[in-house]
Design a protein around this motif. Structure first.
Motif, short mmCIF file in Angstrom:
data_model
loop_
_atom_site.label_atom_id
_atom_site.label_comp_id
_atom_site.label_asym_id
_atom_site.label_seq_id
_atom_site.Cartn_x
_atom_site.Cartn_y
_atom_site.Cartn_z
N THR A 1 0.29 -2.97 15.23
CA THR A 1 0.42 -2.89 13.78
C THR A 1 -0.95 -2.77 13.11
OG1 THR A 1 2.54 -4.08 13.77
CG2 THR A 1 1.26 -4.11 11.73
N THR A 2 -1.96 -3.34 13.73
CA THR A 2 -3.32 -3.18 13.20
C THR A 2 -3.73 -1.70 13.20
OG1 THR A 2 -3.93 -5.38 13.99
CG2 THR A 2 -5.74 -3.89 13.45
N PRO B 1 -4.67 3.34 0.51
CA PRO B 1 -3.30 3.61 0.96
C PRO B 1 -2.56 4.66 0.14
CG PRO B 1 -3.75 1.26 1.09
CD PRO B 1 -4.94 1.88 0.43
N THR C 1 -3.12 3.86 7.73
CA THR C 1 -2.55 3.96 6.38
C THR C 1 -3.49 3.43 5.31
OG1 THR C 1 -1.38 1.87 6.80
CG2 THR C 1 -0.14 3.92 7.12
N VAL D 1 -4.75 0.44 4.89
CA VAL D 1 -4.70 -0.99 4.58
C VAL D 1 -5.99 -1.67 5.05
CG1 VAL D 1 -3.45 -3.16 5.00
CG2 VAL D 1 -2.19 -1.02 4.70
N TYR D 2 -6.46 -1.30 6.24
CA TYR D 2 -7.75 -1.74 6.77
C TYR D 2 -8.68 -0.53 6.90
CZ TYR D 2 -5.19 -5.90 8.50
OH TYR D 2 -4.42 -7.03 8.62
N ASN E 1 -2.12 -0.16 10.30
CA ASN E 1 -2.83 -0.53 9.08
C ASN E 1 -4.13 0.26 8.91
OD1 ASN E 1 -0.90 -2.39 8.22
ND2 ASN E 1 -1.87 -4.11 9.25
N ASP F 1 7.36 1.27 12.29
CA ASP F 1 6.90 0.01 12.88
C ASP F 1 8.11 -0.83 13.28
OD1 ASP F 1 5.55 -2.25 13.68
OD2 ASP F 1 4.32 -2.41 11.88
N PHE G 1 7.94 -0.73 7.86
CA PHE G 1 7.32 -2.00 8.22
C PHE G 1 8.19 -2.80 9.19
CE2 PHE G 1 5.59 -0.68 4.21
CZ PHE G 1 4.24 -1.01 4.29
#
Length: 264
Positions: free
Chosen positions: A55-56, A84, A62, A64-65, A59, A188, A96
């Motif tokens: 999931t990281t 994002p 997308t 997010v990180y 992220n 996800d 998600f």
């Protein structure tokens, strides 16, 4: 002639290319040197034990990180570090692990939210419901209903999203993501919490939308029956690093992959 880094050997476009993605939280490397290359129309799996960093990676892809190092490209365009909303407008949509629908909106309204990034009207036109806004709204309502038809949800269009059965909520989340007109769809754990019948129906739906829309799909999943049934290739993560990658059947039978899932 210079080699095109975003065209595969078989002539297909490389929709997603991730080079040496890393992210560090304090002293912990959650993702370390992950590389992905996913071609147009491919259905690709990202698997691994809990806490492996899957999931990281989503992220990172997308916005997010922001990666500590490494870059990623969508159809040749560098999206590293983009917000994002901008990543979504460029063509990456996701679902998600935990369903994130607007429960008090109708099924139709949830899909129309997904279409909102394509509405050409200004805020002024929308607030005062000027003619161009009304025309756009009618067009997107029609498009939303067409998507609901594809996912077998049209009869629930006026139901509140929170009142749908669990499996149909999962479908609605995918329909809403598809409404953003993505080039790459990230799923996800779409089968999480589903019974075997719902999982089979989901497999059929994913295969169908890939064929109907020509969409490229990257999915995280723990259900190996689903992964083995629809994914052409997979990458396995373990403790944030790549353990194996390649053709799905070969990778799933790799002793190191089996050990990572089941222990010694």
């Amino acid at each position: 002639m210079a080699e095109n880094k975003f065209i595969a050997e078989d002539g297909r476009e490389i929709v997603l290319r991730a080079d040496h993605l890393c992210i560090q939280f304090g002293g912990l490397k959650a993702v370390d040197d992950v590389n992905l290359q996913i071609k147009q129309g491919e259905l690709y799996g990202l698997i691994g034990p809990n806490g492996a960093g899957k999931t990281t990676v989503f992220n990172l892809l997308t916005g997010v990180y922001k990666p500590t190092s490494g870059r990623f490209y969508l159809c040749g365009e560098d999206l590293t570090g983009k917000a994002p909303a901008e990543v979504n407008k460029k063509g990456i949509a996701r679902t998600f692990q935990n369903i994130r629908l607007f429960g008090k909106l109708t099924v139709l309204e949830n899909v129309m939210v997904g279409l909102s990034n394509q509405i050409p009207c200004s805020m002024f036109e929308s607030i005062f419901r000027l003619p161009r806004h009304k025309k756009s709204e009618a067009e997107y309502r029609k498009r939303a209903m067409e998507l609901l038809e594809v996912f077998g949800l049209a009869e629930y269009s006026e139901h509140l999203a929170c009142n749908l059965p669990y499996g149909k909520q999962r479908k609605l989340e995918i329909a809403r993501a598809m409404a953003t007109n993505p080039k790459l769809l990230l799923l996800d754990e779409p089968a999480a919490g589903m019974n075997p019948n719902e999982t089979q129906e989901l497999m059929d739906d994913i295969t169908f939308i890939r064929q109907k829309f020509g969409i490229t799909i990257l999915l995280i999943e723990h259900d190996m029956r689903l992964v083995g049934g629809i994914c052409e290739k997979v990458t396995v993560l373990n403790f944030g690093t790549e353990l194996a990658k390649g053709e799905t059947a070969t990778v799933l039978n790799d002793p190191e992959v089996v050990k990572a899932y089941l222990g010694e």
